[in-house]
Design an enzyme around this catalytic site. Structure first.
Site, mmCIF file in Angstrom:
data_model
loop_
_atom_site.group_PDB
_atom_site.id
_atom_site.type_symbol
_atom_site.label_atom_id
_atom_site.label_comp_id
_atom_site.label_asym_id
_atom_site.label_seq_id
_atom_site.Cartn_x
_atom_site.Cartn_y
_atom_site.Cartn_z
ATOM 1 N N LYS A 1 1.001 -0.972 -0.208
ATOM 2 C CA LYS A 1 -0.337 0.429 0.394
ATOM 3 C C LYS A 1 0.702 1.149 -0.022
ATOM 4 O O LYS A 1 0.543 2.263 -0.721
ATOM 5 C CB LYS A 1 -1.148 0.094 1.203
ATOM 6 N N GLU B 1 10.131 -4.413 4.630
ATOM 7 C CA GLU B 1 10.657 -6.193 3.748
ATOM 8 C C GLU B 1 10.102 -6.060 2.786
ATOM 9 O O GLU B 1 10.969 -6.701 1.727
ATOM 10 C CB GLU B 1 9.700 -6.762 4.980
ATOM 11 N N GLY C 1 -4.853 -1.914 4.934
ATOM 12 C CA GLY C 1 -4.302 -3.040 4.875
ATOM 13 C C GLY C 1 -5.023 -4.808 5.203
ATOM 14 O O GLY C 1 -4.899 -5.717 3.807
ATOM 15 N N ARG C 2 -5.521 -5.256 6.069
ATOM 16 C CA ARG C 2 -5.703 -6.356 6.670
ATOM 17 C C ARG C 2 -7.435 -6.245 6.056
ATOM 18 O O ARG C 2 -7.591 -7.235 6.248
ATOM 19 C CB ARG C 2 -5.951 -6.774 8.095
ATOM 20 N N GLU D 1 -4.801 -7.033 15.411
ATOM 21 C CA GLU D 1 -4.393 -5.377 14.463
ATOM 22 C C GLU D 1 -5.818 -4.778 14.681
ATOM 23 O O GLU D 1 -5.237 -3.531 15.080
ATOM 24 C CB GLU D 1 -3.845 -5.291 13.236
ATOM 25 N N HIS E 1 -5.184 -34.020 17.570
ATOM 26 C CA HIS E 1 -3.883 -34.134 18.275
ATOM 27 C C HIS E 1 -2.960 -33.520 18.898
ATOM 28 O O HIS E 1 -1.728 -34.524 19.427
ATOM 29 C CB HIS E 1 -4.275 -35.778 17.035
ATOM 30 N N LYS F 1 8.126 -1.156 11.925
ATOM 31 C CA LYS F 1 8.680 -0.458 11.300
ATOM 32 C C LYS F 1 9.610 0.963 11.546
ATOM 33 O O LYS F 1 10.723 1.011 10.867
ATOM 34 C CB LYS F 1 7.575 -0.035 10.008
#
Ligand code: G6Q
Length: 545
Positions: A203, A209, A272-273, A358, A389, A509
Site C-alpha cells: 500500500k 521487508e 491493509g488487513r 490488529e 491430536h 516499522k
C-alpha cells in the site's frame, strides 16, 4: 461499553452460574432451531453456547446502546470513521456489486475508481492467463511471485490456498513476505526468470521487508536475464514485462522502476488487513480468473448486505460478535479459537488473527482514555482434525475457557472413499463433547475404574459455534471473510475503540531502522538499553564487524 447494559449481562451470568449448556438443551426442545440462522450461503448453529433468550436480549441491548445501527451506516456510506488517520473505511465498496451504487468520499464517487481498477485487473489477468503477455524470452508467464507482507500477503495467501480447486494448475503461485532472505531464496529456486511475473504489493511502497525483497528480486531478475544473453540495458528494460505493482503510491512505484501503466491502485480508505478484495487480490485473480474473482466479490457483497440490513437478532456477524464479547468480558476468556475442518482453509485462522488482533488490540477508547475492560481476544487455530491430536486436550480438560468456531463444508472438492464423512463426524463430535462432556456416572457406567474416573471425566459446558456451508467456493469464501470482518467491526464499536488504525504495527516499522544502522555502522551508537546493546555487540562479533 454501556455500563447499564453490561450490568444486566453480569447479573444474568451470576444468576445462571449453575445452568449448563446441557440444561439449556434439556429445557428447550426447539433450542437448536431457535439458536441457528442462515446468511449468504452459511448456516450458523450457535445453540451450543451459554445463552438463553434473556441473555441474547441483554447482549443485543449492548449493541443497541453502542449505536451500532448508526455506526454500520457510517462505515458503509464512507464517513471518516478511522479518525486517528482521518480516513473513511470502505472495504465494502470494493465488493459492492450494485451497478448503480455511488459512494462519496471527499465529494468523489469512489465506485467509479473501484470499477475501473477491477476492469484493469481483469484485462491484465486475461492477457497473462491466455499467454498473450510474454516474458523477455517470448515465453508465457508460468510463475507468479507476490512480494508483500501483513495485509498485503495474508489475504492473498489464505485465499489462494482456499480456492485451490479453482486455480489454473499450469501456473504456480508463490508468496514472499519475510525479510528473512531464506524466503526469497527458496522461492527463486522454484522459478525461471523469463517466465516469472513479480507482483510488488504494498500500500505504501515503503515497507522495509517488501521493498528489500523487491529490490533483491529485481537484481536477481536482471542477473538472470543477462545470463540468458540479454545486454544489461535490455535486461533492465525487461523489468517492465516482469514486474507490476499494487499500491496507493504512484511516485514510489515509478521510482522503483515499474511502469505506472502496470500499476494497480487502491486507496487510503482500504485498510491493509481488509484489502483482499482490492487490487491486493491481483495474484488471486491471476490464479482463479476474473469470473471466479467476481464470484468471490459477490459472496462478500451478500454478507455485507445481510449485515447492513438484517435485524440484529437475526444478524450473523452481530450475533457472533456479541457471543465473543460475552465470553471475553463476561467469563474472562482471553483467547478464541478458529477451527476449520477443511484443509483448504488452513490459513484462515492466521488471516483472522491479523484482522482481529490488529483491529481490536487497543487499550485506549475513542476518547483517548484507557479502557476499563478487556478488548480484543487472542485469536488462534489450526485445521481439524489435526488440532484434535494436539491442543484440543487443553480445550476439553484444561483450566482455560476457550470459545471455538468450528467451520465445515458439507461437500468436499475431493471425494475419496468415506474420508469426508469421517472429517465431518469429527467436527460434529467435538462440538458435542465440548458442550455435553462426560459425567463421572457415565464413566462408571462404562466400567472406568474408580481411580481413573476424575481423569476421564469431561466437564463439558464449553461453548462453540458451528458454521456450515454447502461447499467452499469463491462465493462462500467471500461471505466467510466478510462475516469475520463485520464481527470484528461490531466488537470494536461495542468496546468503543478505533478498529481501523494500527499504531503498534507502525512502531515496528520505525524501530528496526535505528537498530539496523547500529548493526551495520562502523561503530554502533551504544544508545540502546544494556540488553539491546549487548545483543547488537554479539551479533556484530559473530558476523565479523
Ligand atoms: C494491515 C497493516 C499491515 C500492513 C503491512 C504492509 O492492516 O497495516 O499488516 O498491511 O504492514 O504494509 P504495506 O502494504 O504498506 O507494505
Amino acid at each position: 461499553m454501556d455500563q447499564q447494559a453490561w450490568e444486566k449481562i453480569d447479573e444474568l451470568i451470576d444468576k445462571n452460574q449453575n445452568v449448563t449448556i446441557k440444561d439449556l438443551f434439556a429445557s428447550d426442545k426447539d433450542r437448536a432451531k431457535e439458536f441457528s440462522l442462515e446468511a449468504a450461503g452459511w448456516f450458523l448453529d450457535y445453540s451450543k453456547n451459554r445463552v438463553d433468550k434473556a441473555m441474547m436480549k441483554a447482549l443485543l441491548k449492548l449493541a443497541e446502546k453502542a449505536n451500532l445501527k448508526e455506526e454500520i451506516e457510517n462505515m458503509f456510506t464512507g464517513k471518516k470513521i478511522n479518525v486517528t488517520e482521518g480516513r473513511a473505511v470502505l472495504h465494502t465498496a470494493l465488493r459492492n456489486c450494485d451497478k448503480n451504487a455511488k459512494i462519496m468520499v471527499d465529494r468523489k464517487d469512489v465506485m467509479k475508481d473501484v470499477r475501473k481498477v477491477l476492469n484493469q485487473m481483469g484485462d491484465f489477468t486475461d492477457t497473462v492467463r491466455s499467454g498473450k503477455w510474454k516474458g523477455f524470452s517470448g515465453k508465457r508467464i508460468k510463475y507468479v511471485v507476490n512480494i508483500g507482507i501483513g495485509g498485503s500477503d495474508l489475504g492473498p495467501v489464505m485465499a489462494n490456498i482456499a480456492l485451490t480447486p479453482y486455480t489454473k494448475r499450469s501456473m504456480k503461485f508463490f508468496f514472499v513476505s519475510n525479510v528473512d532472505s531464506t524466503h526469497l531464496a527458496e522461492t527463486l529456486r522454484e522459478v525461471k526468470a523469463d517466465q516469472t511475473l513479480f507482483i510488488i504489493a504494498s500500500k505504501t511502497f515503503t515497507t522495509q521487508e517488501t521493498m528489500s525483497n523487491a529490490e533483491a528480486a529485481k537484481e536477481w531478475f536482471i542477473a538472470q536475464a543477462v545470463k540468458a544473453g540479454l545486454s544489461k540495458k535490455d535486461a533492465a528494460a525487461a523489468v517492465a514485462k516482469h514486474f507490476v505493482a499494487v499500491s496507493t503510491a504512484a511516485k514510489e512505484v515509478a521510482d522503483f522502476g515499474i511502469d505506472t501503466k502496470n500499476m494497480f491502485v487502491f486507496w487510503d480508505w482500504v485498510g491493509g488487513r481488509y484489502s483482499l478484495p482490492s487490487a491486493i487480490g491481483l495474484s488471486l485473480m491471476l490464479s482463479i480468473g476474473r469470473r471466479n474473482y467476481a464470484k468471490l466479490l459477490r459472496g462478500y457483497y451478500k454478507m455485507d448486505r445481510h449485515f447492513r440490513t438484517a435485524r440484529f437478532e437475526r444478524n450473523m456477524p452481530v450475533i457472533m460478535a456479541l457471543l465473543g464479547i460475552l465470553y471475553h468480558n463476561g467469563y474472562g476468556a482471553e483467547s478464541y479459537c478458529i477451527l476449520p475442518y477443511d484443509q483448504y482453509l488452513s490459513r484462515f485462522p492466521a488471516y483472522c488473527q491479523q484482522m482481529d488482533m490488529e483491529s481490536n488490540g487497543k487499550c485506549v477508547d475513542k476518547n483517548g482514555e484507557k479502557v476499563t475492560y478487556s478488548t480484543g481476544p487472542i485469536e488462534w487455530g489450526e485445521p481439524g482434525t489435526n488440532g484434535q491430536h494436539s491442543f484440543y486436550q487443553l480445550i476439553h480438560q484444561g483450566t482455560h475457557l476457550i470459545p471455538c468456531d468450528f467451520i465445515g463444508c458439507s461437500r468436499t472438492h475431493n471425494p475419496i472413499g468415506d474420508l469426508h464423512d469421517k472429517l465431518m463426524a469429527n467436527l460434529f463430535a467435538q462440538t458435542e463433547a465440548l458442550a455435553f462432556g462426560k459425567t463421572a456416572e457415565e464413566c462408571r457406567a462404562e466400567g472406568v475404574p474408580e481411580k481413573l474416573v476424575p481423569f476421564k471425566t469431561f466437564e463439558g459446558n464449553k461453548p462453540t459455534n458451528t458454521l456450515l456451508c454447502d461447499q467452499l467456493t469463491p462465493e462462500t469464501l467471500g461471505a466467510l471473510v466478510a462475516l469475520y470482518e463485520h464481527k470484528v467491526f461490531v466488537q470494536g464499536v461495542i468496546w468503543n475503540v478505533y478498529s481501523y488504525d494500527q499504531w503498534g504495527v507502525q512502531l515496528g516499522k520505525v524501530l528496526a531502522k535505528g537498530v539496523l544502522s547500529d548493526l551495520t555502522a562502523k561503530k554502533p551508537s551504544g544508545k540502546h538499553d544494556a540488553s539491546t546493546n549487548q545483543l547488537i555487540a554479539r551479533y556484530r562479533k559473530a558476523v565479523g564487524r
